[in-house]
Design a protein around this motif. Structure first.
Motif, PDB file in Angstrom:
ATOM      1  N   ARG A 293       0.830  -1.217   0.000  1.00 15.70           N
ATOM      2  CA  ARG A 293       0.000   0.000   0.000  1.00 15.70           C
ATOM      3  C   ARG A 293       0.860   1.261   0.000  1.00 15.70           C
ATOM      4  NH1 ARG A 293      -1.544   3.349   3.934  1.00 15.70           N
ATOM      5  NH2 ARG A 293      -1.029   1.927   5.643  1.00 15.70           N
TER       6      ARG A 293
ATOM      7  N   ARG B 201       2.438   1.741  -3.391  1.00 14.16           N
ATOM      8  CA  ARG B 201       1.454   2.237  -4.353  1.00 14.16           C
ATOM      9  C   ARG B 201       1.182   3.729  -4.130  1.00 14.16           C
ATOM     10  NH1 ARG B 201      -2.231  -1.329  -3.473  1.00 14.16           N
ATOM     11  NH2 ARG B 201      -3.364  -0.135  -1.913  1.00 14.16           N
TER      12      ARG B 201
ATOM     13  N   TRP C 164      -0.182   5.683  -7.688  1.00 10.78           N
ATOM     14  CA  TRP C 164      -0.955   4.842  -8.600  1.00 10.78           C
ATOM     15  C   TRP C 164      -2.310   4.482  -8.011  1.00 10.78           C
ATOM     16  CZ3 TRP C 164       2.873   0.520 -10.604  1.00 10.78           C
ATOM     17  CH2 TRP C 164       3.875   1.128 -11.373  1.00 10.78           C
TER      18      TRP C 164
ATOM     19  N   GLU D 219      -5.346   1.832  -7.027  1.00 10.50           N
ATOM     20  CA  GLU D 219      -5.240   0.531  -6.372  1.00 10.50           C
ATOM     21  C   GLU D 219      -5.161  -0.621  -7.359  1.00 10.50           C
ATOM     22  OE1 GLU D 219      -7.622  -2.049  -2.934  1.00 10.50           O
ATOM     23  OE2 GLU D 219      -8.144   0.048  -3.349  1.00 10.50           O
TER      24      GLU D 219
ATOM     25  N   LEU E  69      -1.435  -1.681  -8.888  1.00  9.71           N
ATOM     26  CA  LEU E  69      -0.433  -2.425  -8.108  1.00  9.71           C
ATOM     27  C   LEU E  69      -1.171  -3.409  -7.223  1.00  9.71           C
ATOM     28  CD1 LEU E  69       2.754  -1.025  -6.395  1.00  9.71           C
ATOM     29  CD2 LEU E  69       1.405  -2.867  -5.372  1.00  9.71           C
TER      30      LEU E  69
END
Length: 367
Positions: free
Chosen positions: A250, A253, A258, A260, A263
């Protein structure tokens, strides 16, 4: 440089003896700080017997296989250690460092230690940085013994696993603790906690992704963050590994900015009939290809250095599976290995964990 340091140390030792030790007292070395990096392990070769020795040690660890030895050892000593060494040896042969005649994991772990040493010495003169393997050579016990012989009175143990698991971090620390049981004069010991959410680590991962993808002439639709799997029951027993992997993915990302869906986290390398952490990497890759995804990238944030599980399992096997199922482009983002970003990340972590441990003697001053 090495000789000059040795001469200086000898002079300092003599000074301690002449100024503070009673007549006839055994020599006492100038106290030093040691940093011991511990990685998983490696076979000494790809031949059957080298692989068998390595697998026997690895798979006999109760932290790795949480079964009663009465049930597990007959299985291990029978079919597994009869068949698996040959199969694993062929896999290792695909990625073996022919020039040094060793596995990439050993090559990179050594390189990390060699580059970390001068970086830490900038602020901790005389610090000794060494490395060992939980399974195989060099053993944790042998390197800790060498540190004691070199005068290390305080040792920081750094398990090279960003995310904590009993099967990795804990068993690495176990090896260090057992080694200390054999020492008459035990050094003080600290262990580095998991650094799965460390800003330096997350930043290093993000920069490696951006740099690698920036060198491609195509853009992946999905980046898979693949972590080594563990049995699902480990999570139920309280192992924090799953949660820490999720947070690493998390944070990575978010650092990349980016959405969800771009990634996704997966788990690889499952072994045996038990349910392991999901989603499985191999099944996810096949499903993506069948759903029409044509371009994917994969990174392995849980591995500090490239090894069998990244170079052979991910970059070879999963690549082949994805392309065979209809994918068109596949790329693997290498581990941080001995990159400057890795060294800076580990140096910052070590400096933080060594806080309060420096003394006049360890700074090279007169005690």
């Amino acid at each position: 440089m090495g000789e000059a340091m040795a001469i200086g140390e000898q002079a300092a030792i003599g000074e301690i003896e002449s100024m503070h030790l009673p007549a006839g007292h055994p020599p006492v070395k100038v106290p030093r700080i040691g940093v011991l990096l511990i990685n998983l392990g490696t076979p000494d070769g790809t031949d059957y017997w080298s692989m068998r020795r390595y697998l026997k040690e690895f798979l006999s660890d109760r932290r790795v296989i949480e079964l009663s030895p009465a049930l597990w050892q007959p299985i291990l000593q029978g079919i597994i250690l009869t068949l698996r060494p040959g199969k694993s040896g062929k896999a290792y042969a695909k990625i073996w460092n022919r020039e040094k005649d060793e596995s990439p994991l050993r090559t990179y772990t050594r390189a990390i230690a060699e580059k970390l040493a001068p970086r830490l010495a900038e602020t901790i003169p005389g610090v000794l940085v060494d490395w060992g393997m939980r399974y195989g050579n060099p053993s944790v016990e042998s390197r800790l013994r060498a540190m004691v012989e070199a005068g290390c009175s305080r040792v920081l143990v750094l398990p090279l696993y960003p995310q904590y698991s009993a099967a990795t971090t804990a068993t690495a620390c176990d090896a260090a603790f057992r080694a200390l049981m054999k020492e008459r004069w035990q050094p003080s010991l600290r262990t580095v906690p998991a650094y799965y959410d460390d800003p330096g680590y997350i930043g290093a991962l993000a920069r490696s992704v951006e740099s690698h993808l920036g060198g491609l002439d195509w853009e992946p639709e999905v980046l898979l963050a693949s972590f080594h799997g563990v049995p699902r029951e480990n999570l139920d027993k309280g192992d924090p590994y799953h949660c820490q992997c999720q947070k690493t993915a998390r944070l990575l990302r978010e650092r990349l900015g980016w959405p969800e869906e771009r990634l996704r986290i997966v788990f690889q390398s499952r072994f045996g009939p038990k349910e392991w952490l999901k989603p499985y990497a191999d099944e996810t890759v096949m499903a993506l290809a069948k759903q029409g995804t044509k371009r994917i990238a994969i990174i392995s944030p849980g591995f500090v250095a490239d090894c069998l599980e990244t170079l052979e399992e991910l970059d070879m096997e999963l690549r082949e599976d994805f392309l065979a199922a209809g994918g068109e482009a596949f790329t693997y983002v290498p581990c941080l290995n001995d990159s400057p970003a890795q060294i800076e990340c580990l140096a910052a972590i070590c400096s933080r964990e060594l806080s309060g441990w420096t003394s006049p003697a360890e700074r090279g001053e007169n005690p």
